[in-house]
Design a protein around this motif. Structure first.
Motif, PDB file in Angstrom:
ATOM      1  N   GLU A  49       0.814   4.075  -2.840  1.00 30.71           N
ATOM      2  CA  GLU A  49       0.576   5.484  -2.552  1.00 30.71           C
ATOM      3  C   GLU A  49       1.705   6.359  -3.101  1.00 30.71           C
ATOM      4  O   GLU A  49       1.464   7.439  -3.656  1.00 30.71           O
ATOM      5  CB  GLU A  49       0.441   5.679  -1.041  1.00 30.71           C
ATOM      6  N   GLU A  50       2.944   5.857  -2.942  1.00 34.88           N
ATOM      7  CA  GLU A  50       4.090   6.621  -3.474  1.00 34.88           C
ATOM      8  C   GLU A  50       4.017   6.726  -4.991  1.00 34.88           C
ATOM      9  O   GLU A  50       4.270   7.787  -5.578  1.00 34.88           O
ATOM     10  CB  GLU A  50       5.389   5.942  -3.049  1.00 34.88           C
ATOM     11  N   LEU A  51       3.656   5.598  -5.635  1.00 32.83           N
ATOM     12  CA  LEU A  51       3.510   5.604  -7.085  1.00 32.83           C
ATOM     13  C   LEU A  51       2.420   6.569  -7.525  1.00 32.83           C
ATOM     14  O   LEU A  51       2.579   7.320  -8.494  1.00 32.83           O
ATOM     15  CB  LEU A  51       3.202   4.185  -7.583  1.00 32.83           C
ATOM     16  N   ASP A  73       2.356  14.021  -9.473  1.00 30.83           N
ATOM     17  CA  ASP A  73       3.363  15.069  -9.688  1.00 30.83           C
ATOM     18  C   ASP A  73       3.738  15.155 -11.159  1.00 30.83           C
ATOM     19  O   ASP A  73       3.899  16.248 -11.717  1.00 30.83           O
ATOM     20  CB  ASP A  73       4.611  14.788  -8.844  1.00 30.83           C
ATOM     21  N   ARG A  76       0.836  -1.205   0.000  1.00 33.21           N
ATOM     22  CA  ARG A  76       0.000   0.000   0.000  1.00 33.21           C
ATOM     23  C   ARG A  76       0.866   1.248   0.000  1.00 33.21           C
ATOM     24  O   ARG A  76       0.568   2.243  -0.661  1.00 33.21           O
ATOM     25  CB  ARG A  76      -0.937  -0.029   1.217  1.00 33.21           C
ATOM     26  N   GLY A  77       2.011   1.199   0.726  1.00 28.26           N
ATOM     27  CA  GLY A  77       2.900   2.353   0.756  1.00 28.26           C
ATOM     28  C   GLY A  77       3.490   2.637  -0.615  1.00 28.26           C
ATOM     29  O   GLY A  77       3.543   3.781  -1.065  1.00 28.26           O
ATOM     30  N   LEU A  78       3.918   1.557  -1.319  1.00 27.97           N
ATOM     31  CA  LEU A  78       4.455   1.734  -2.659  1.00 27.97           C
ATOM     32  C   LEU A  78       3.394   2.244  -3.621  1.00 27.97           C
ATOM     33  O   LEU A  78       3.665   3.088  -4.492  1.00 27.97           O
ATOM     34  CB  LEU A  78       5.022   0.398  -3.167  1.00 27.97           C
ATOM     35  N   GLN A 105       1.446   9.225  -5.956  1.00 27.81           N
ATOM     36  CA  GLN A 105       1.922  10.595  -5.761  1.00 27.81           C
ATOM     37  C   GLN A 105       2.873  11.019  -6.885  1.00 27.81           C
ATOM     38  O   GLN A 105       2.797  12.140  -7.401  1.00 27.81           O
ATOM     39  CB  GLN A 105       2.633  10.703  -4.403  1.00 27.81           C
ATOM     40  N   VAL A 106       3.761  10.089  -7.254  1.00 30.82           N
ATOM     41  CA  VAL A 106       4.695  10.383  -8.349  1.00 30.82           C
ATOM     42  C   VAL A 106       3.934  10.630  -9.652  1.00 30.82           C
ATOM     43  O   VAL A 106       4.239  11.554 -10.413  1.00 30.82           O
ATOM     44  CB  VAL A 106       5.705   9.233  -8.522  1.00 30.82           C
TER      45      VAL A 106
END
Length: 248
Positions: free
Chosen positions: A73-75, A81, A69-71, A77-78
């Motif tokens: 979410e990071e993906l 952006d 889930r963290g990855l 966000q990227v």
């Protein structure tokens, strides 16, 4: 927690072995009870160990899910952006295209404006120039500036012309502007201060003829210290000495 359970299991096994070795020295009933107690304790330890292993597995699954889930979410966000930067890039490119279009439009409009301003002057300059230098045409820059003349299939820059020719061309340009203003009904006076001092006799005669023609449309004043050179110019002389005598 698993390490503690393993140690407890090993300890139980050791105790069971010790009890079995002392079986012959002890009362069989007591030994049996002790064995049952140890086996019960061993079963409990095994149960605890199974429970702990299950908890470890469950925690591993949960941690893996959390990591994914963290990855994710990071993906996300990227990607967000990147999309924002792409939108900004598209906006900047659109602005650049708009500015470029505006520049080219203004540049073209400026060229047309310069042509509209200069062409009437050039049209009035051309007859004078051909009268002074037969077969010559003005050479005009993109900024509609007289940069020289073309004659006999050759272009001569203004800087390469003789001083006399440059003086004559400067006078002709002024006469062309004067003609344009006069045609628009504006009062015009052209004042020349020994503008032909570097002209040879032939060119000076042609220029005097041109000045006489212009003087039919507006006033042309020639200030000179060489009166003899203008006796056949067709104009009237006003001498400063005579003006002073009249004042006296």
């Amino acid at each position: 927690m698993l390490a503690d359970a393993d140690r407890a299991l090993e300890l139980g096994k050791q105790q069971l072995a010790a009890l079995e070795r002392t079986l012959e020295a002890e009362s069989p009933e007591l030994v049996t009870l002790e064995v049952e107690r140890c086996e019960t304790a061993l079963d409990q330890v095994k149960a605890d160990l199974g429970r702990l292993e299950k908890e470890v597995n469950d925690l591993g699954v949960e941690l893996t899910a959390l990591g994914q889930r963290g990855l994710a979410e990071e993906l996300a966000q990227v990607e967000a952006d990147h999309a924002a930067v792409q939108r900004e890039l598209n906006h900047t490119e659109a602005q650049a295209l708009a500015v470029d279009l505006l520049y080219r439009t203004l540049d073209e409009a400026l060229k047309r404006a310069k042509e509209a301003l200069a062409q009437p002057v050039i049209a009035r300059l051309l007859p004078y120039l051909r009268q002074l230098i037969p077969g010559a045409e003005p050479s005009i820059s993109e900024d509609m500036v007289l940069t020289g003349i073309r004659r006999e299939n050759a272009t001569e820059s203004f800087a390469d012309l003789s001083i006399g020719t440059r003086e004559q061309l400067a006078v002709l340009v002024r006469l062309a502007y004067a003609d344009l203003l006069s045609e628009q009904g504006m009062p015009v006076t052209v004042i020349l201060d020994d503008a032909l001092v570097n002209s040879d006799d032939e060119r000076r005669d042609r220029m005097k003829a041109i000045l006489y023609q212009a003087a039919q449309r507006y006033q042309v004043l020639v200030l000179t210290c060489h009166e003899r050179e203008y006796r056949d110019a067709g104009g009237s002389f006003i001498r400063l000495a005579d003006c002073k005598a009249e004042d006296d």
